[in-house]
Design a protein around this motif. Structure first.
Motif, PDB file in Angstrom:
ATOM      1  N   HIS A 163     -12.487   4.850 -12.442  1.00 23.16           N
ATOM      2  CA  HIS A 163     -12.182   3.798 -12.144  1.00 23.16           C
ATOM      3  C   HIS A 163     -10.415   3.063 -12.143  1.00 23.16           C
ATOM      4  N   VAL A 164      -9.955   4.263 -13.358  1.00 19.41           N
ATOM      5  CA  VAL A 164      -8.681   4.702 -13.554  1.00 19.41           C
ATOM      6  C   VAL A 164      -8.014   4.905 -12.308  1.00 19.41           C
ATOM      7  N   VAL A 165      -9.108   6.416 -11.940  1.00 18.74           N
ATOM      8  CA  VAL A 165      -8.124   7.278 -10.795  1.00 18.74           C
ATOM      9  C   VAL A 165      -8.597   6.203  -9.647  1.00 18.74           C
ATOM     10  N   LEU A 166     -10.127   5.762  -9.488  1.00 15.08           N
ATOM     11  CA  LEU A 166      -9.723   4.993  -8.004  1.00 15.08           C
ATOM     12  C   LEU A 166      -8.995   3.865  -8.285  1.00 15.08           C
ATOM     13  N   ALA A 167      -8.666   3.099  -9.277  1.00 12.84           N
ATOM     14  CA  ALA A 167      -7.517   2.155  -9.383  1.00 12.84           C
ATOM     15  C   ALA A 167      -5.956   2.558  -8.981  1.00 12.84           C
ATOM     16  N   TYR A 168      -5.514   4.091  -9.336  1.00  4.44           N
ATOM     17  CA  TYR A 168      -4.398   4.763  -8.480  1.00  4.44           C
ATOM     18  C   TYR A 168      -4.236   4.822  -7.440  1.00  4.44           C
ATOM     19  N   LEU A 169      -4.886   6.121  -7.476  1.00  3.60           N
ATOM     20  CA  LEU A 169      -5.188   5.557  -5.317  1.00  3.60           C
ATOM     21  C   LEU A 169      -4.653   4.597  -4.729  1.00  3.60           C
ATOM     22  N   ALA A 170      -5.928   3.981  -5.132  1.00  2.00           N
ATOM     23  CA  ALA A 170      -5.622   2.345  -3.740  1.00  2.00           C
ATOM     24  C   ALA A 170      -4.431   1.687  -4.013  1.00  2.00           C
ATOM     25  N   ALA A 171      -3.750   1.786  -5.710  1.00  2.00           N
ATOM     26  CA  ALA A 171      -2.115   1.411  -5.517  1.00  2.00           C
ATOM     27  C   ALA A 171      -1.675   1.846  -4.978  1.00  2.00           C
ATOM     28  N   THR A 172      -1.559   2.992  -5.169  1.00  2.00           N
ATOM     29  CA  THR A 172      -0.114   4.296  -4.819  1.00  2.00           C
ATOM     30  C   THR A 172      -0.387   3.938  -2.841  1.00  2.00           C
ATOM     31  N   ALA A 173      -1.426   3.982  -2.615  1.00  2.00           N
ATOM     32  CA  ALA A 173      -1.767   3.279  -0.992  1.00  2.00           C
ATOM     33  C   ALA A 173      -1.228   2.509  -0.452  1.00  2.00           C
ATOM     34  N   ALA A 174      -1.332   1.617  -1.158  1.00  4.47           N
ATOM     35  CA  ALA A 174      -1.150  -0.025  -0.589  1.00  4.47           C
ATOM     36  C   ALA A 174       0.610  -0.226  -1.197  1.00  4.47           C
ATOM     37  N   ALA A 175       1.081   0.714  -1.477  1.00  7.85           N
ATOM     38  CA  ALA A 175       2.671   0.887  -2.680  1.00  7.85           C
ATOM     39  C   ALA A 175       3.283   1.222  -1.201  1.00  7.85           C
ATOM     40  N   ALA A 176       2.325   2.344  -0.340  1.00 11.18           N
ATOM     41  CA  ALA A 176       3.148   3.062   0.440  1.00 11.18           C
ATOM     42  C   ALA A 176       3.845   2.394   1.443  1.00 11.18           C
ATOM     43  N   VAL A 177       2.852   1.137   1.697  1.00 13.53           N
ATOM     44  CA  VAL A 177       3.514  -0.047   3.129  1.00 13.53           C
ATOM     45  C   VAL A 177       4.568  -0.793   3.023  1.00 13.53           C
ATOM     46  N   VAL A 178       4.988  -0.987   1.210  1.00 13.88           N
ATOM     47  CA  VAL A 178       6.180  -1.484   1.247  1.00 13.88           C
ATOM     48  C   VAL A 178       7.187  -0.576   0.534  1.00 13.88           C
ATOM     49  N   PRO A 179       8.107   0.109   1.434  1.00  8.74           N
ATOM     50  CA  PRO A 179       8.681   1.308   0.737  1.00  8.74           C
ATOM     51  C   PRO A 179       9.652   0.793  -0.635  1.00  8.74           C
ATOM     52  N   SER A 180       9.957   1.620  -1.618  1.00  6.47           N
ATOM     53  CA  SER A 180      10.574   1.090  -2.402  1.00  6.47           C
ATOM     54  C   SER A 180      12.045   2.456  -3.441  1.00  6.47           C
ATOM     55  N   PRO A 181      13.155   2.382  -3.588  1.00  9.49           N
ATOM     56  CA  PRO A 181      13.542   3.754  -4.402  1.00  9.49           C
ATOM     57  C   PRO A 181      12.507   3.923  -5.449  1.00  9.49           C
ATOM     58  N   GLY A 182      11.790   4.732  -5.274  1.00 10.33           N
ATOM     59  CA  GLY A 182      11.137   5.574  -6.677  1.00 10.33           C
ATOM     60  C   GLY A 182      10.097   5.104  -6.857  1.00 10.33           C
ATOM     61  N   GLY A 183       9.278   4.406  -5.681  1.00 12.03           N
ATOM     62  CA  GLY A 183       7.966   3.344  -6.205  1.00 12.03           C
ATOM     63  C   GLY A 183       8.600   1.740  -6.767  1.00 12.03           C
ATOM     64  N   ILE A 184       9.317   1.633  -7.491  1.00 11.40           N
ATOM     65  CA  ILE A 184       9.709   0.494  -8.306  1.00 11.40           C
ATOM     66  C   ILE A 184       9.935  -0.747  -7.872  1.00 11.40           C
ATOM     67  N   GLY A 185       8.547  -1.529  -8.536  1.00 15.13           N
ATOM     68  CA  GLY A 185       8.707  -3.010  -8.161  1.00 15.13           C
ATOM     69  C   GLY A 185       7.252  -2.643  -6.765  1.00 15.13           C
TER      70      GLY A 185
END
Length: 342
Positions: free
Chosen positions: A268-290
């Motif tokens: 579930h942690v792996v799934l949470a990581y993949l889902a979170a990084t896919a969602a964060a790609a919609v809001v680009p920021s340097p290094g994904g910070i924030g």
């Protein structure tokens, strides 16, 4: 006929006057102009930017450091190891995008330095620029270097989304957003993504120069992709490295969760990581910070972790994967710039 009157020099006027050229004192050589040490400035620029970021986020870094000190050190060492192996996986994937053999040591150092460059510009632009400079310095034309970058991004996206879909099908009830993210917000995000994609397609269709550039670029990328897939070693490096990279990143988060005794199953942690990084790609920021930090906290909380524990795990994970290698990465980047490797 009277004698010609002598001139002041003592010679008659009808005689040609001998000119005596006096030596002209020439000015000494001009001192050379001091040229602006641009490369030296570029070497110090990553360190300056990193220093400013460290000062601005010192409270976040300190909080993550305190969390790591109270966790199980063996699992934290495992997280550090998976972070290092992630750069190895990226190196394999980058090598798989070109037919030419790249120098292995410089390729790995470039990937390590690209992590620091990625914190200067959003959406991986910094890492992409460093890799294009490296491949161009290795003798590849700029068009092929850009096509290699596009092929890497495509392979990494395909493998990441494929893993996400497989885990969603295997664990459909793993993420329970509930009140964390209202349905209206998720609907607005989806609508915004669709609208942005439509605007991009319309812009490409209307602008003929942009369309020509993209057609040439796509043709080059497709030709390189066909050539690469005739070489099993290159295809294995490309897809194997692209698959291993997100798995190693997720494994690092699993190790941190185990170190902090987070009550969430590793899958579930792996799934949470993949889902979170896919969602964060919609809001680009340097290094994904924030964006990545917030998405990871929400995903871990949706997977069943308390919000406080999820926040601690994310801070510790980001400290290991982002802040700890940031200054060494900036030093390596400066060295590569100074050595004209990138």
């Amino acid at each position: 006929m009277p004698n010609a009157m002598p001139c002041p020099t003592g010679q008659p006027l009808d005689q040609p006057v001998e000119r005596v050229d006096q030596p002209v004192e020439r000015a000494g050589p001009r001192p050379p102009r001091r040229r602006l040490p641009l490369r030296r400035i570029l070497c110090l620029l990553p360190l300056l930017v990193v220093g400013v970021w460290v000062v601005r986020h010192r409270s976040l870094i300190g909080s993550g450091a305190r969390q790591t000190l109270t966790a199980d050190p063996y699992w934290l060492l495992a997280a550090v190891a998976t972070t290092g192996l992630g750069w190895v996986a990226v190196s394999f994937a980058r090598q798989g995008t070109v037919l030419e053999r790249l120098p292995a040591g410089r390729l790995f150092a470039t990937q390590f330095a690209a992590g620091a460059a990625n914190h200067l510009l959003p959406s991986g632009i910094g890492a992409g620029a460093v890799n294009i400079r490296f491949m161009t310095g290795c003798g590849l034309p700029p068009a092929r270097s850009s096509a290699a970058l596009a092929l890497y991004v495509l392979a990494e996206a395909v493998t990441r989304v494929g893993l996400l879909l497989v885990l969603f099908l295997a664990f459909p009830e793993a993420l329970r957003l509930g009140p964390l993210v209202p349905e209206a917000v998720s609907g607005m995000v989806v609508a915004g993504v669709v609208a942005g994609a439509g605007a991009l397609v319309a812009g490409v269709a209307l602008l003929r120069p942009v369309r020509r550039i993209l057609v040439t670029f796509v043709r080059t990328a497709l030709a390189d992709a066909r050539s690469l897939h005739t070489r099993p070693s290159r295809a294995l490096a490309l897809w194997g490295g692209s698959l291993a990279f997100p798995l190693l990143q997720a494994a690092g988060l699993v190790a941190v969760a185990l170190a902090l005794e987070l009550p969430v199953r590793p899958a579930h942690v792996v799934l949470a990581y993949l889902a979170a990084t896919a969602a964060a790609a919609v809001v680009p920021s340097p290094g994904g910070i924030g964006s990545v930090d917030a998405a990871l906290v929400i995903a871990l909380a949706a997977a069943g972790a308390p919000v406080g524990s999820a926040t601690s795990a994310v801070l510790a994970y980001r400290f290991i994967t982002v802040w700890l290698p940031l200054i060494p990465g900036a030093l390596v980047l400066g060295g590569l710039v100074r050595s004209k490797i990138v």
